[in-house]
Scaffold this active site. Structure first.
Site, PDB file in Angstrom:
ATOM      1  N   SER A   8       0.827  -1.212   0.000  1.00 49.29           N
ATOM      2  CA  SER A   8       0.000   0.000   0.000  1.00 49.29           C
ATOM      3  C   SER A   8       0.863   1.265   0.000  1.00 49.29           C
ATOM      4  CB  SER A   8      -0.878  -0.019   1.268  1.00 49.29           C
ATOM      5  OG  SER A   8      -1.613   1.172   1.428  1.00 49.29           O
ATOM      6  N   LEU A  10       3.081   4.468   0.166  1.00 43.63           N
ATOM      7  CA  LEU A  10       4.443   4.855  -0.231  1.00 43.63           C
ATOM      8  C   LEU A  10       5.255   3.647  -0.668  1.00 43.63           C
ATOM      9  CD1 LEU A  10       5.247   7.440   2.627  1.00 43.63           C
ATOM     10  CD2 LEU A  10       4.147   7.839   0.406  1.00 43.63           C
ATOM     11  N   ASP A  29       4.380  -7.796   3.639  1.00 38.90           N
ATOM     12  CA  ASP A  29       3.335  -6.962   4.254  1.00 38.90           C
ATOM     13  C   ASP A  29       2.389  -7.896   4.993  1.00 38.90           C
ATOM     14  OD1 ASP A  29       1.087  -5.042   4.596  1.00 38.90           O
ATOM     15  OD2 ASP A  29       2.157  -3.827   3.135  1.00 38.90           O
ATOM     16  N   ASP A  43       4.418 -10.272   9.787  1.00 41.23           N
ATOM     17  CA  ASP A  43       4.329  -9.140  10.706  1.00 41.23           C
ATOM     18  C   ASP A  43       5.764  -8.725  11.016  1.00 41.23           C
ATOM     19  OD1 ASP A  43       4.254  -7.502  12.955  1.00 41.23           O
ATOM     20  OD2 ASP A  43       2.673  -8.653  13.941  1.00 41.23           O
ATOM     21  N   VAL A  44       6.121  -7.472  10.726  1.00 40.13           N
ATOM     22  CA  VAL A  44       7.519  -7.059  10.880  1.00 40.13           C
ATOM     23  C   VAL A  44       7.989  -7.080  12.336  1.00 40.13           C
ATOM     24  CG1 VAL A  44       7.584  -5.662   8.782  1.00 40.13           C
ATOM     25  CG2 VAL A  44       6.914  -4.587  10.945  1.00 40.13           C
ATOM     26  N   TYR A 145       3.268   7.792  18.511  1.00 41.90           N
ATOM     27  CA  TYR A 145       3.774   7.727  17.132  1.00 41.90           C
ATOM     28  C   TYR A 145       5.106   8.475  17.023  1.00 41.90           C
ATOM     29  CZ  TYR A 145       3.482   8.226  11.965  1.00 41.90           C
ATOM     30  OH  TYR A 145       3.722   8.195  10.608  1.00 41.90           O
ATOM     31  N   PHE A 178       1.654  12.882   2.758  1.00 44.67           N
ATOM     32  CA  PHE A 178       1.550  12.276   1.425  1.00 44.67           C
ATOM     33  C   PHE A 178       0.169  11.670   1.236  1.00 44.67           C
ATOM     34  CE2 PHE A 178       5.638  12.364  -0.766  1.00 44.67           C
ATOM     35  CZ  PHE A 178       6.394  12.999   0.202  1.00 44.67           C
ATOM     36  N   THR A 180      -1.894   8.924   0.526  1.00 48.08           N
ATOM     37  CA  THR A 180      -1.855   7.462   0.473  1.00 48.08           C
ATOM     38  C   THR A 180      -3.184   6.986   1.059  1.00 48.08           C
ATOM     39  OG1 THR A 180      -0.989   7.213   2.707  1.00 48.08           O
ATOM     40  CG2 THR A 180       0.649   7.442   0.934  1.00 48.08           C
TER      41      THR A 180
END
Ligand SMILES: NC(=O)c1ccc[n+]([C@@H]2O[C@H](COP(=O)([O-])OP(=O)(O)OC[C@H]3O[C@@H](n4cnc5c(N)ncnc54)[C@H](O)[C@@H]3O)[C@@H](O)[C@H]2O)c1
Length: 246
Positions: A8, A10, A29, A43-44, A145, A178, A180
């Site tokens: 998805s 960027l 992803d 899952d990172v 965040y 951006f 997205t």
């Protein structure tokens, strides 16, 4: 090349642009989304799942030398008070996906690349991470965040210094606003306010403009150990408490 977050936004725009320019691109992803190429679901924040995804993808495209990580989640709200509030579990998950996930991906790539051949200039690979300008000037409601993205910025130089002996560069892009899927559908006083802050060009960035920066970082060997803002001179103001009151 591996684009984590390539389903998805960027990441997807970057995966497409670099594939169009001749790179062998795979995406990792939670969701394949709009990506129509080689893909692994992981899952990172889960190091075993990331290692498994690297194994599966490298069996298809060989040694992965370039990593772009555009995965990310937000968790916003006030830190105290009765209204929409940041929870400890939300804060923890934000750190796990954004910060720890960036580290796990970088560690996995670099460890594998130590065994790979370097090119004639000594370079083995490039890692491009994605933070946010919120890491520098987070508005009210973004403590989790901002902390998570600040962690990505802060690990950029120590990783670049450590990986230099293996010829692996590490660069972080800190985007402003951006268009997205994360952003385009969103409306409301805060989102409208955010859109108005971009100085010039006075519009949100296009994902292709982000992808062009990724392509340049990969090609330019002097890009290393730094955090680059891509924001149209946007500096985030203080924001308002009442945006978080239900
Ligand atoms: N769009 C913006 O305005 C903007 C501004 C500043 C920073 N950023 C950052 O840029 C990056 C890309 O943002 P985007 O707008 O393209 O968002 P997006 O939501 O369109 O894409 C993020 C992708 O990450 C994936 N993802 C989320 N958690 C994951 C996990 N645990 N494991 C694997 N994949 C996971 C999602 O499935 C999604 O495909 C994010 O890190 C975001 O924080 C975006």
């Amino acid at each position: 090349m591996l684009v984590a977050g390539g389903g998805s936004g960027l990441g997807l725009a970057s995966a497409r642009l670099l594939r169009d320019r001749g790179a062998r691109v795979a995406a990792l992803d939670l969701d394949k989304g709009g990506w129509d190429g080689l893909f692994a679901e992981a899952d990172v924040a889960d190091e075993a799942a990331v290692a498994h995804a690297f194994d599966a993808l490298e069996a298809e495209i060989g040694v992965i030398r370039v990593l772009l990580n555009t995965t990310g989640i937000g968790h916003s709200g006030l830190s105290i008070g009765p209204d929409r509030k940041v929870t400890a579990s939300g804060f923890r998950r934000t750190m796990e996906v954004n910060t720890l996930g960036s580290f796990i991906l970088a560690q996995t790539l670099a460890e594998r690349l130590t065994a790979a051949d370097a090119d004639s200039s000594g370079e083995r690979g490039v890692i491009v991470n994605t933070s946010s300008i919120v890491a520098f000037e987070g508005q009210i409601g973004t403590a989790a965040y901002a902390a998570a993205k600040g962690g990505i910025n802060a690990m950029t130089l120590p990783l670049a210094r450590e990986f230099a002996r293996y010829g692996i560069r590490v660069v972080t892009i800190a985007p402003g606003i951006f268009e997205t899927p994360m952003f385009s559908g969103a409306r409301g006083p805060m989102i409208d306010w955010l859109r108005e802050q971009v100085v010039f060009p006075s519009r949100p960035g296009d994902a292709v403009e982000f992808a062009e920066m990724v392509a340049h970082i990969i090609a330019n060997r002097m890009m290393n150990g730094t955090v680059l803002r891509l924001d149209g001179a946007y500096r985030v103001p203080v924001g308002r408490h009442d945006w978080w009151v239900d």
